[in-house]
Design a protein around this motif. Structure first.
Motif, PDB file in Angstrom:
ATOM      1  N   GLY A   1      -2.557  11.409   2.099  1.00 38.49           N
ATOM      2  CA  GLY A   1      -1.713  10.703   3.054  1.00 38.49           C
ATOM      3  C   GLY A   1      -2.219   9.328   3.456  1.00 38.49           C
ATOM      4  N   SER A   2      -3.332   8.900   2.893  1.00 43.02           N
ATOM      5  CA  SER A   2      -3.913   7.595   3.225  1.00 43.02           C
ATOM      6  C   SER A   2      -3.054   6.460   2.669  1.00 43.02           C
ATOM      7  N   THR A   3      -3.115   5.309   3.324  1.00 44.76           N
ATOM      8  CA  THR A   3      -2.484   4.109   2.782  1.00 44.76           C
ATOM      9  C   THR A   3      -3.539   3.118   2.305  1.00 44.76           C
ATOM     10  N   GLU A   4      -4.783   3.565   2.231  1.00 44.37           N
ATOM     11  CA  GLU A   4      -5.857   2.733   1.669  1.00 44.37           C
ATOM     12  C   GLU A   4      -5.806   2.868   0.153  1.00 44.37           C
ATOM     13  N   THR A   5      -4.712   2.354  -0.418  1.00 43.67           N
ATOM     14  CA  THR A   5      -4.473   2.489  -1.851  1.00 43.67           C
ATOM     15  C   THR A   5      -4.323   1.129  -2.495  1.00 43.67           C
TER      16      THR A   5
ATOM     17  N   GLU B   1       1.581   5.314  -0.006  1.00 41.94           N
ATOM     18  CA  GLU B   1       0.936   6.452   0.634  1.00 41.94           C
ATOM     19  C   GLU B   1       0.460   7.435  -0.434  1.00 41.94           C
ATOM     20  N   CYS B   2      -0.784   7.838  -0.325  1.00 41.29           N
ATOM     21  CA  CYS B   2      -1.373   8.777  -1.277  1.00 41.29           C
ATOM     22  C   CYS B   2      -0.730  10.153  -1.109  1.00 41.29           C
TER      23      CYS B   2
ATOM     24  N   HIS C   1       0.846  -1.191   0.000  1.00 44.51           N
ATOM     25  CA  HIS C   1       0.000   0.000   0.000  1.00 44.51           C
ATOM     26  C   HIS C   1       0.881   1.240   0.000  1.00 44.51           C
TER      27      HIS C   1
ATOM     28  N   CYS D   1      -6.234   5.781  -4.827  1.00 47.00           N
ATOM     29  CA  CYS D   1      -6.546   5.980  -3.410  1.00 47.00           C
ATOM     30  C   CYS D   1      -8.042   5.789  -3.194  1.00 47.00           C
TER      31      CYS D   1
ATOM     32  N   LYS E   1       3.518   6.272  -8.418  1.00 46.88           N
ATOM     33  CA  LYS E   1       4.538   6.095  -7.376  1.00 46.88           C
ATOM     34  C   LYS E   1       5.853   5.776  -8.077  1.00 46.88           C
TER      35      LYS E   1
END
Length: 57
Positions: free
Chosen positions: A25-29, A20-21, A18, A46, A55
């Motif tokens: 900043g979310s890692t729900e990617t 980081e967006c 995962h 994301c 990325k």
């Protein structure tokens, strides 16, 4: 018979990592495609802010 090397554009290594967006900043990617426009970039999405991003590997 010599072994064949797989095309790196279809390699899914790290698919479940995962990233980081960069927007929220979310890692729900989720990795959308194994590789992006070049071999050093991958395409992600994301789920929190619903933005696609690249990325750098």
């Amino acid at each position: 018979m010599p072994s064949r090397n797989l095309d790196p554009s279809v390699d899914t290594t790290g698919k479940h990592d995962h990233a980081e967006c960069p927007y929220c900043g979310s890692t729900e990617t989720e990795r959308e495609h194994p590789k992006g426009p070049s071999l050093c970039r991958s395409m992600h999405y994301c789920h929190d802010c619903e933005q696609p991003f690249e990325k750098f590997e």
